[in-house]
Design an enzyme around this catalytic site. Sequence first.
Site, mmCIF file in Angstrom:
data_model
loop_
_atom_site.group_PDB
_atom_site.id
_atom_site.type_symbol
_atom_site.label_atom_id
_atom_site.label_comp_id
_atom_site.label_asym_id
_atom_site.label_seq_id
_atom_site.Cartn_x
_atom_site.Cartn_y
_atom_site.Cartn_z
ATOM 1 N N HIS A 17 -9.554 1.163 -1.420
ATOM 2 C CA HIS A 17 -9.475 1.791 -0.102
ATOM 3 C C HIS A 17 -10.891 1.787 0.483
ATOM 4 C CE1 HIS A 17 -5.610 3.272 -1.418
ATOM 5 N NE2 HIS A 17 -5.442 4.072 -0.382
ATOM 6 N N HIS A 75 0.864 -1.196 0.000
ATOM 7 C CA HIS A 75 0.000 0.000 0.000
ATOM 8 C C HIS A 75 0.888 1.229 0.000
ATOM 9 C CE1 HIS A 75 -3.805 2.097 1.836
ATOM 10 N NE2 HIS A 75 -3.087 2.943 1.105
ATOM 11 N N GLU A 122 -11.187 3.494 5.998
ATOM 12 C CA GLU A 122 -10.110 4.332 6.570
ATOM 13 C C GLU A 122 -10.815 5.412 7.391
ATOM 14 O OE1 GLU A 122 -8.005 6.620 3.603
ATOM 15 O OE2 GLU A 122 -6.395 7.204 4.981
ATOM 16 N N ASP A 131 1.781 3.773 2.843
ATOM 17 C CA ASP A 131 0.820 4.716 2.259
ATOM 18 C C ASP A 131 1.511 5.863 1.500
ATOM 19 O OD1 ASP A 131 -1.768 5.363 1.629
ATOM 20 O OD2 ASP A 131 -2.336 6.091 3.606
ATOM 21 N N ASP A 132 1.878 6.930 2.205
ATOM 22 C CA ASP A 132 2.501 8.112 1.583
ATOM 23 C C ASP A 132 3.683 8.544 2.458
ATOM 24 O OD1 ASP A 132 0.288 8.781 -0.509
ATOM 25 O OD2 ASP A 132 -0.783 8.526 1.385
HETATM 26 N N1 HPA Z 1 -6.527 7.415 1.366
HETATM 27 C C1 HPA Z 1 -7.166 7.888 0.299
HETATM 28 N N2 HPA Z 1 -6.533 8.413 -0.723
HETATM 29 C C2 HPA Z 1 -5.196 8.467 -0.708
HETATM 30 C C3 HPA Z 1 -4.486 8.006 0.371
HETATM 31 C C4 HPA Z 1 -5.191 7.424 1.447
HETATM 32 O O1 HPA Z 1 -4.636 6.945 2.450
HETATM 33 N N3 HPA Z 1 -3.182 8.223 0.096
HETATM 34 C C5 HPA Z 1 -3.123 8.779 -1.120
HETATM 35 N N4 HPA Z 1 -4.344 8.938 -1.607
HETATM 36 ZN ZN ZN Z 2 -3.638 4.826 0.516
#
Ligand code: HPA
Ligand code: ZN
Length: 338
Positions: free
Chosen positions: A194, A14, A197, A275-276
């Site tokens: 996704h 991810h 979250e 993630d990022d």
């Molecule tokens: N959630 C939704 N969109 C996203 C995310 C995330 O964690 N990271 C990058 N785009």
């Molecule tokens: Zn993500």
Amino acid sequence: MKNFIANLPKAELHLHIEGTLEPELMFALAKRNHIELPYASVEEVRAAYRFSDLQSFLDIYYQGAQVLIEEQDFYDLTWAYLEKLAYQEVRHLELFFDPQTHTDRGVAFSTVIKGIHSALVEGGKRFGVSSKLIMCFLRHLDEDSALDTLEHAKPYRQWIEGVGLDSGEAGNPPEKFQRVFDLAREQGYRCVAHAGEEGPADYIWQALKLLHAERIDHGVRCDEDPALVDHLREQQIPLTVCPLSNTALKVYQTMSEHNIGRLLREGLLVTVNSDDPAYFGGQLNDNYEAIQAALDLSVGEIVQLARNGFEASFLSAEEKQSYLDALDEYVLTHPVAG
Ligand code: HPA
Ligand code: ZN
């Protein structure tokens, strides 16, 4: 334990490639492409990375991506990230890219994918990382835009393993993209999404039943529905959990509140991911370390999380086994107290 985690063979499932854009590269690309950034320095960029929720992050993340214009930019972005993986013992990577973030600004789909793909091929060999690419649809945009994106991808079908769904979850349920995912499945793409979250457990059900998602990205809000937790355990549906993302975006206020340890002990196929990483202050190893410390995970639990990463991947059974054998070999030769 820090050392044990650092050298443990791992998979990352991810990871948004646009979310690996470090402020230094953002500045270098802005200069190369003559783009004015709303920040005076790298320090000022980092100072802006204080988020209150998913949307407050997305606003800054989409803004940062505007420095990506040429094929070389996408190549450099991907290469820089692969370099980071090499020293973390990440052996396999399944990464997302968001074509609409770029095509909506007039950058061609071909520019984006060619840059990313060639870096994955060349960098993968150089750094010893296998990879698969997953194309995400932005859920805040409409169905037509996602259908256009699927069409743009047709000439590159063999480079793309699967499709996913990301961006702002609230008010954008999976059902909005049921037809898009039906078409993608017909074209042979693997499907992930996704869900859960910031959105409710019902969005996870929708992703499973309407989009036929094989993996749920995040999914941490599953614990609001015991029947869903049972289903995820019984079907061994993987969750790609991103602990440092969740605390940065205030899904949890502190890491000690995170449910990944509980879900693991309940037998769910949970995995650890970043993630990022450029925005959330930690690479994959930092995510493992953070949950280990906050949730007091044992060595066995850390190893199980790493195993789950390979199990939950889209690798073939033989490929999975060879990574798992390497992991077992590492564990045997690196005993740790605790
Ligand atoms: N959630 C939704 N969109 C996203 C995310 C995330 O964690 N990271 C990058 N785009
Ligand atoms: Zn993500």
